[in-house]
Design a protein around this motif. Sequence first.
Motif, PDB file in Angstrom:
ATOM      1  N   PRO A  68      11.278  -2.108   1.767  1.00  0.00           N
ATOM      2  CA  PRO A  68      10.184  -1.842   0.824  1.00  0.00           C
ATOM      3  C   PRO A  68       9.079  -2.898   0.853  1.00  0.00           C
ATOM      4  O   PRO A  68       8.018  -2.694   0.260  1.00  0.00           O
ATOM      5  N   ASP A  69       9.292  -3.998   1.530  1.00  0.00           N
ATOM      6  CA  ASP A  69       8.302  -5.080   1.541  1.00  0.00           C
ATOM      7  C   ASP A  69       7.368  -5.038   2.740  1.00  0.00           C
ATOM      8  O   ASP A  69       6.656  -6.003   3.016  1.00  0.00           O
ATOM      9  N   LEU A  70       7.398  -3.932   3.454  1.00  0.00           N
ATOM     10  CA  LEU A  70       6.504  -3.800   4.605  1.00  0.00           C
ATOM     11  C   LEU A  70       5.687  -2.522   4.474  1.00  0.00           C
ATOM     12  O   LEU A  70       6.085  -1.595   3.766  1.00  0.00           O
ATOM     13  N   HIS A  71       4.558  -2.494   5.179  1.00  0.00           N
ATOM     14  CA  HIS A  71       3.836  -1.230   5.294  1.00  0.00           C
ATOM     15  C   HIS A  71       4.244  -0.607   6.627  1.00  0.00           C
ATOM     16  O   HIS A  71       3.955  -1.156   7.693  1.00  0.00           O
ATOM     17  N   LEU A  72       4.883   0.556   6.558  1.00  0.00           N
ATOM     18  CA  LEU A  72       5.470   1.119   7.772  1.00  0.00           C
ATOM     19  C   LEU A  72       4.963   2.520   8.086  1.00  0.00           C
ATOM     20  O   LEU A  72       5.511   3.197   8.962  1.00  0.00           O
ATOM     21  N   ILE A  73       3.930   2.936   7.378  1.00  0.00           N
ATOM     22  CA  ILE A  73       3.376   4.256   7.697  1.00  0.00           C
ATOM     23  C   ILE A  73       2.470   4.155   8.918  1.00  0.00           C
ATOM     24  O   ILE A  73       2.664   4.846   9.914  1.00  0.00           O
ATOM     25  N   GLU A  74       1.479   3.274   8.852  1.00  0.00           N
ATOM     26  CA  GLU A  74       0.584   3.114  10.001  1.00  0.00           C
ATOM     27  C   GLU A  74       0.991   1.922  10.873  1.00  0.00           C
ATOM     28  O   GLU A  74       0.596   1.856  12.031  1.00  0.00           O
ATOM     29  N   LYS A  75       1.725   1.011  10.291  1.00  0.00           N
ATOM     30  CA  LYS A  75       2.180  -0.151  11.064  1.00  0.00           C
ATOM     31  C   LYS A  75       3.661  -0.002  11.393  1.00  0.00           C
ATOM     32  O   LYS A  75       4.352   0.862  10.834  1.00  0.00           O
ATOM     33  N   THR A  76       4.133  -0.882  12.231  1.00  0.00           N
ATOM     34  CA  THR A  76       5.565  -0.922  12.551  1.00  0.00           C
ATOM     35  C   THR A  76       6.120  -2.294  12.165  1.00  0.00           C
ATOM     36  O   THR A  76       5.373  -3.189  11.774  1.00  0.00           O
ATOM     37  N   GLY A  89       0.846  -1.191   0.000  1.00  0.00           N
ATOM     38  CA  GLY A  89       0.000   0.000   0.000  1.00  0.00           C
ATOM     39  C   GLY A  89       0.876   1.232   0.000  1.00  0.00           C
ATOM     40  O   GLY A  89       1.919   1.264  -0.660  1.00  0.00           O
ATOM     41  N   GLU A  90       0.478   2.236   0.748  1.00  0.00           N
ATOM     42  CA  GLU A  90       1.251   3.467   0.828  1.00  0.00           C
ATOM     43  C   GLU A  90       2.613   3.222   1.481  1.00  0.00           C
ATOM     44  O   GLU A  90       2.709   2.467   2.458  1.00  0.00           O
ATOM     45  N   LYS A  91       3.639   3.863   0.911  1.00  0.00           N
ATOM     46  CA  LYS A  91       4.977   3.759   1.502  1.00  0.00           C
ATOM     47  C   LYS A  91       5.577   5.152   1.600  1.00  0.00           C
ATOM     48  O   LYS A  91       5.095   6.082   0.945  1.00  0.00           O
TER      49      LYS A  91
END
Lengths: 315, 178
Positions: free
Chosen positions: A295-303, A276-278
């Motif tokens: 780049p393979d994680l969603h780190l805006i809202e998640k950790t 999703g968003e990065k």
Amino acid sequence: MQFRIVPAGAALVVAALLAPPALADEQLFGYVQGAEPTPKGHQEIYLWLTNRSDKTAGKYEAYDLKLEYERGITDNLAAAAYLKGMSIDTSGIRIDGYMPADNRYGMKLSGVEASMKYAFLRPALDDIGLASYLSFSYDWLDAHSGQDKDKYSVELKLLAQKYFLDGQVVLAGNLGLETTYAKRKPIANLPVNDDTGEPLEWPTDPEMEIGVLAAFGLSYRFAPNWYVGVEALYDTEFETEVGTERWSWQAGPTLHYAEKRWWATLTWFPQLKGGGEKFGPASFDGVAYPGQGDPDLHLIEKTRTEVRLKFGYNF
Amino acid sequence: MRPPLVWLVAPAVLVAAPAHAERYLTLEQAQAVLFPAGTRFTAREVALSAAQVEAIEEDSGQRVREAQPAVWRAEGPSGPVGWFLVDNVIGKHEFITYAAAIDATGAVRGIEILEYRESYGGEIRRAEWRMQFLGKRHGDAFKLGGNIRNITGATLSCRNVMNGVKRLLSLHALALTK
């Protein structure tokens, strides 16, 4: 009655010895919910503590605290009320629309919640347990940035639970849908993006989001009172402006211990894959901020990592 | 940020756990309760073959955990009066040890909870719940919430004891009296 080591749990042990027996809506998992409701007339208090850390850039660590009181209304219906709190320590991360500033504070009250759980089928009585879970929540702190943000959510979940081997193995699954209305509070003196000359985006118009989740867990009683398990969560969120805002897979091991009056569950729950968003590197007010390191994680809202400890006490 | 104290306290609380083991009746007391005074009990060595285990599991629909069940032949002044069996079933957290008496005609004379290590659901010791099994025979229907009343808060214990009795009746019919 034999005691192994007494010191820290003395008060709990005394309470356990004196109190009459009752059944808990005992939570074997940190994130997956079981389908057994608290029986009529029984009451429970739960404490949830979640640590969220590491956005692979800058510094990010937050704790979520949830204090829950649950009561069985009938044998099939339980209601609960929650007080929520959070603390945050973040610096060196700037993301348009999400992370406008460094932030650091200790535990603050952040929201309230109310929920109901109704069991259509109970897992130990019927061949499979099936329950619905409905919750309403109001939060006034943004869980991601720690900034002021009014958020109203309604969440509906379908919970399933099945016992195997006379209850030695427990399988549970959840499907959930969450709708959210949120409105950020304005922030003065937002930093200016050096490339565009525009201030960091921090929209204060109301936004609507829809989240979908699917989760499952498997737990095995490897010794009296002890369960070890694994659980996984797929979590995605959709927003009008960006479509799929985020999706992620989290999975990890769970350890559960139960006594007569209390239980505790510890889950390590790293993010395995996300999208999703990065966020990329950017420069605000002459200061360079890195983009996300994975780049393979969603780190805006998640950790990258979450750890949750739950503690339940029945009375 | 320093981790909250609870992260440090939790492991200490975990190891501080008391080991529950409430023994309500000894073997001899349970034998005396379930069969009248004067009855003699002779331990019977039973080693179930794989075929017998399979047959009992198929007949009862329950898993056989113990291929060497604890069995006593009960004899009164005028000969055999039945069987006395001790069994373990899983409670919510720990094993429940109970005894079942089956009379010479194959009907349940009664059950007694011997040892209850389980955290919840001690209500299954209540006489009115145990009395529901009186007269049950091999082949009878067992339905928790139906002809066997459920105890709220002890559903898993009720279910597993009920299924245990059903399995013991199959054991009696397929291995003890054949």
